[in-house]
Structures are given as C-alpha cells and as structure tokens.
Motif scaffolding. Structure first.
Motif, PDB file in Angstrom:
ATOM      1  N   VAL A 155     -57.758 -26.725  33.270  1.00  0.00           N
ATOM      2  CA  VAL A 155     -57.131 -27.681  34.196  1.00  0.00           C
ATOM      3  C   VAL A 155     -57.838 -27.661  35.552  1.00  0.00           C
ATOM      4  O   VAL A 155     -58.137 -28.711  36.142  1.00  0.00           O
ATOM      5  N   ILE A 156     -58.109 -26.442  36.057  1.00  0.00           N
ATOM      6  CA  ILE A 156     -58.793 -26.336  37.356  1.00  0.00           C
ATOM      7  C   ILE A 156     -60.178 -26.961  37.286  1.00  0.00           C
ATOM      8  O   ILE A 156     -60.590 -27.740  38.171  1.00  0.00           O
ATOM      9  N   VAL A 203     -54.183 -31.504  28.369  1.00  0.00           N
ATOM     10  CA  VAL A 203     -54.889 -32.769  28.119  1.00  0.00           C
ATOM     11  C   VAL A 203     -54.346 -33.887  29.006  1.00  0.00           C
ATOM     12  O   VAL A 203     -55.099 -34.695  29.554  1.00  0.00           O
ATOM     13  N   CYS A 204     -53.036 -33.950  29.182  1.00  0.00           N
ATOM     14  CA  CYS A 204     -52.437 -34.978  30.042  1.00  0.00           C
ATOM     15  C   CYS A 204     -52.876 -34.812  31.493  1.00  0.00           C
ATOM     16  O   CYS A 204     -53.157 -35.799  32.189  1.00  0.00           O
ATOM     17  N   SER A 205     -52.935 -33.570  31.939  1.00  0.00           N
ATOM     18  CA  SER A 205     -53.395 -33.339  33.308  1.00  0.00           C
ATOM     19  C   SER A 205     -54.855 -33.740  33.471  1.00  0.00           C
ATOM     20  O   SER A 205     -55.257 -34.314  34.505  1.00  0.00           O
ATOM     21  N   PHE A 209     -56.338 -36.544  36.025  1.00  0.00           N
ATOM     22  CA  PHE A 209     -57.460 -36.367  36.947  1.00  0.00           C
ATOM     23  C   PHE A 209     -58.529 -37.429  36.714  1.00  0.00           C
ATOM     24  O   PHE A 209     -59.197 -37.873  37.660  1.00  0.00           O
ATOM     25  N   ALA A 210     -58.715 -37.835  35.460  1.00  0.00           N
ATOM     26  CA  ALA A 210     -59.679 -38.906  35.180  1.00  0.00           C
ATOM     27  C   ALA A 210     -59.242 -40.212  35.847  1.00  0.00           C
ATOM     28  O   ALA A 210     -60.063 -40.942  36.436  1.00  0.00           O
ATOM     29  N   GLY A 211     -57.942 -40.538  35.737  1.00  0.00           N
ATOM     30  CA  GLY A 211     -57.436 -41.737  36.412  1.00  0.00           C
ATOM     31  C   GLY A 211     -57.554 -41.641  37.926  1.00  0.00           C
ATOM     32  O   GLY A 211     -57.888 -42.617  38.613  1.00  0.00           O
ATOM     33  N   LEU A 212     -57.294 -40.438  38.463  1.00  0.00           N
ATOM     34  CA  LEU A 212     -57.428 -40.243  39.901  1.00  0.00           C
ATOM     35  C   LEU A 212     -58.880 -40.393  40.344  1.00  0.00           C
ATOM     36  O   LEU A 212     -59.160 -40.964  41.422  1.00  0.00           O
ATOM     37  N   ALA A 213     -59.800 -39.920  39.507  1.00  0.00           N
ATOM     38  CA  ALA A 213     -61.218 -40.086  39.833  1.00  0.00           C
ATOM     39  C   ALA A 213     -61.598 -41.565  39.874  1.00  0.00           C
ATOM     40  O   ALA A 213     -62.402 -41.995  40.709  1.00  0.00           O
TER      41      ALA A 213
END
Length: 513
Positions: A155-156, A203-205, A209-213
């Motif tokens: 996650v990190i 996986v959801c996190s 993060f992909a959406g935030l990117a």
C-alpha cells in the motif's frame, strides 16, 4: 468613378488591430492543433516535455528517501528471512532506484530540442515497472510468514509510486501493475477470510491511488495550460507595447516633420503674400489714379481682404507648429494682466459694437504684475475675445473677469451668451483645425487653430486651460497663470548712499582695526 467607402480606406491603411489580433489567435490555434496531432499524448510538445521533466525531477528528488525506505524494509524483513535473501532483495531495490535516478538526471541534463520524448517515455515506463517489480520481490520473499507487513508495504509503495509518476500516467500504471499482482499473489498461499479481506482492501487502496494520480495529472495539465496562456498574454502585451512604442515614435517623428514643413512653408508663403497685400493696397487706395472701371477697386479690396485672411492663417499655423515643435521661445517680462486685457477689449470693441454686443468687465485692480510673455498673453486674450464676438448673437453680452485664483495665481475668464458647444464636440474644437457644427452651419471664417494655440501658449507658461460650455447656456474659457509668476512681496532695492558715521564711531572702529 466609384465612390470611396470606409472599407476601401481601411484596406488602404492595412489591417486593423482587431484583425491582427484575430489572425494571431488563429495562427496560435493552428500551431497548437498541429502539435497535438503529432503528439502521442494528445498534448503539445512543450506540455509533453514539461510533464516528463516534472516526473524526472520528482523521481530524482525522491531517490535518497526511497533508498532509506528500502534499507528499512530489508532490515524489518530480517525477522522472518535469511540475511542473504533480505540483502539480495535490498540490493535489487536499491539498484533499480539508482538506475532510475541516473536516467532522470541524464534526461534533465539534455537540451529539450534534442530529446526524443517517445523514447524517454518508454524508458521511464520500463524503469518504473522494474523498480516496482524489485519492491514486490522484496516484500513477497517473506510473505507466507508476514502477510500483513507485505500488504502494508505494498500500500505504501503504491501510494509513493502513483504520486511520483502522476505526471506520466502510463508510467504510473506500469509501476502499479507489479504491486497489484503481488498483492493478489498472496491469495495463493492462504484464502482465509482475513487474508482475502486484507488483499481486497490493498487492491482497492491501490486503485484509489491510481485514480488520485489521474486527478493530479489533470491538475498538472491544467496548470501548464494556464501558464502557457499567461505566457502568451504576456508575449502579446510585450509585442503590443513594442508596437505602441514604435507607433508613438513614428507619430512623434511625423508630427515633428509636419511642424517643420509647416514652419518652412509658412515662411516661404509670406514673401509673395506680402507683395500681393502691398500691390492690392496700392490698387485699392488708387494711389496712381482712379480706376477706369469702378469694379476694379472692389476687386482690389477683395484681394486685400483675402490676403489678410491668408496671412492670419499662415501666422496661426506658424505659431502652432512652433509650439508643437517646442521652438516657441517666451520673451518674459513684467506686465500688468489687467492692462493687457483692457487693451485687447478695446481692440475688439469695434467689431462687437457692429453686432450690437456689449462687454462687461470685472477686473481686480489689486493684482500685482505678472512675469510672462506679453505678446503671448495678448494673443491668448485676443483669440478668446475673437471667438466670443464671432459666435455671440447680435445684442449678446460678453463678460470678462480678471482676478485671483484660490492658490494665489491670476486668471482671465471670457464668457459669452452664445449658443454653446455640445459636449461631444469639445474634443473637436480643441483639436488642430477642428471646427464645431455651429461654425460650419454659420459659415464663420476661421481655421480652427485659435483654441489649440491658446492652450499651447498657456501650457508654455505653466498655466491651466479650462473650457466650459453647454448648449443654449453659452461658453466660458478660463485661463489660469500659476502663483509662481506673480511678482508681489518683493522688497524695494535701496540705492541711496549710506549715511556718514559720527567721528567718535569712526575713531573707535579704527582703533579696533
């Protein structure tokens, strides 16, 4: 012959500023569209390079903190891994970090014109994938014994990878895929409910993060577009300023050339005009005998009057050209403003009397002398009185005031009871050769130079010119001279010889010496 239209005149002058701005905008849009068509990301080349440059800077700057993170993860994994395995994973992670940092520094050192953006984008995608793969191997080595730690590390790393590679979305996805596959691979070792829930959350996190990117990428693109628009506006403003400075310089040169030309031509015209005036006056006065035809005397009188009008016009043009060219030299002396105004009123009294007009004078007799050019002041007052007599109807009144200003200066005010000037024509009558609608309708003779000359002479004296007028309320012109031109409060100079001193005083002074 076809009539001349405003469109034809505009075409002769060239494109207007609006047309030039429109053409410049179309050219900019076409250039931008062409760069988008040749770009692989759908953006302009400058944007592509800037996004890659941001990625390289972020990655190069995060190299040292990520090395520390790799050492920390390797040290923590010693609790369930053999030192050799932990060391191998740490070396792989640190090696990929160093390679990526080296590539980023190499990209930043190269000139933008020589870079192949497509090639470097592929290199960064491969480097991101290899780096994430090395991280995944380091965490998965001890996954059977430390699933929670592995998922926490994944996650990190997903957060760090997507944030650092946000400006290159494909590289962010490339770095996220190994981390996501590593999280899903934990289901091969255990499928109990706790593991499944942890993997799903991981996986959801990572997807979050992909959406935030992606949002960060859109924000970066928006920032670049705003900056590009701002730079374009600044460039247009600088170009407009340069064009304005050049236009002003050319206008000043043209105005100076015009003034010099008018001054030269005025002098050249005076010589033959003086001959015309002299001979026409001789013929008008029948110095050498009576004309055989009485009409000749009338013709000579008309020639003389027309010549005088032309001479007045030439003198006004010469004065205005000298004022505009800065070559009007003031011959300053002490003068009485009230006396000069009275002389001018007396000179214009005959014309006013012929039209049944009356003068009303209000003069402050306590005014001190004024340090000014008496000829210029007389011309100012004569022009103002001439305009008032010219446009005041028969039987009207002209009020003349001379007095103090609130700041200690002196002023001359000439107000008539004429029809006034519309507000939209005030700028016209103050321009060179400008004539109001009343002067055109009444066919009054005049060149339209009187008020501009008055204003120019007043400005040379450091004074202030004010025109007040409303339709059917008359016109008032106020000319103000500054207080610095007043000559009051100057003590008298004592030119008498000093009185003789008494003898005892002279002896005492001699002993002291």
């Amino acid at each position: 012959m076809a009539d001349l239209t405003p469109e034809m005149v505009q075409r002769g002058r060239g494109p207007s500023s609006q047309e030039v701005a429109k053409r410049r905008g179309i050219a900019r849009d076409m250039r931008s569209a062409r760069e988008r068509l040749t770009s692989t990301s759908g953006l302009e080349r400058a944007f592509d390079h800037e996004l890659l440059r941001l990625y390289a800077q972020y990655r190069a700057g995060a190299g040292l903190p990520l090395l520390v993170l790799a050492l920390a993860l390797a040290a923590a994994s010693l609790m369930w891994l053999r030192p050799s395995v932990a060391a191998l994973g740490c070396v792989a992670a640190c090696g990929t970090l160093l390679v990526t940092a080296w590539l980023c520094h190499r990209f930043l050192r190269q000139p933008p014109e020589t870079l192949s953006l497509v090639r470097w984008r592929r290199i960064f995608i491969a480097a991101e994938f290899g780096q994430s793969f090395a991280w995944a191997m380091l965490l998965l080595a001890g996954a059977p014994d430390a699933r929670t730690f592995a998922l926490f590390g994944l996650v990190i790393l997903a957060a760090v990878t997507t944030m650092l590679a946000a400006t290159v979305p494909i590289a962010a996805v490339s770095g996220l895929i190994p981390l996501m596959l590593a999280a899903l691979s934990l289901l091969l070792h255990s499928r109990d409910m706790d593991t499944v829930l942890l993997v799903v959350m991981t996986v959801c996190s990572q997807l979050f993060f992909a959406g935030l990117a992606r949002r960060l990428y859109d924000s970066a693109v928006g920032t670049l577009q705003s900056r590009a628009e701002k730079d374009a506006i600044f460039a247009e403003l600088e170009q407009a300023k340069a064009n304005s400075d050049e236009a002003r310089r050319r206008a000043e040169e043209a105005n100076l050339a015009k003034s010099r030309f008018l001054a030269t031509m005025s002098h050249e015209l005076r010589t033959p005009l003086n001959a015309i005036l002299g001979f026409s006056e001789v013929m008008k006065n029948e110095v050498f005998g009576v004309h055989t035809a009485p009409a000749y005397k009338e013709y000579a009188n008309d020639i003389h009057d027309s010549g005088m009008h032309l001479l007045t016009l030439i003198n006004e043009i010469l004065d205005l050209s000298r004022i505009e060219a800065g070559r009007y030299d003031l011959t300053e002396e002490a003068m009485q403003l009230a006396h000069t105004v009275e002389e001018c009123r007396h000179m214009m009294a005959l014309r006013a009397r012929s039209k049944g007009q009356t003068f009303s004078s209000f003069v402050d007799e306590t005014l001190p002398r004024l340090w000014a050019d008496e000829r210029a002041v007389r011309q100012i007052v004569l022009n103002l009185l001439s305009n008032s007599v010219k446009f005041t109807p028969p039987g009207g009144e002209i009020v003349i005031k001379v007095g103090w200003t609130a700041s200690g200066g002196q002023y001359v005010s000439v107000k008539d009871s004429g029809p006034g000037i519309p507000e939209d024509e005030l700028g016209t009558v103050m321009s060179s050769f400008g004539r109001g609608s009343l002067a055109i309708k009444t066919a009054e003779q005049g060149s339209g130079l009187g008020l501009p000359i008055v204003k120019g002479l007043v400005d040379l004296h450091g004074g202030h010119f004010q025109l007040k007028s409303k339709p059917r309320e008359g016109t008032e012109v106020i000319v103000t001279f500054p207080a610095s031109r007043g000559m009051d409060a100057l003590p008298a100079v004592d030119l008498s010889p000093p009185a003789a001193e008494p003898a005892p005083v002279r002896k005492a002074r001699a002993r002291a010496a």
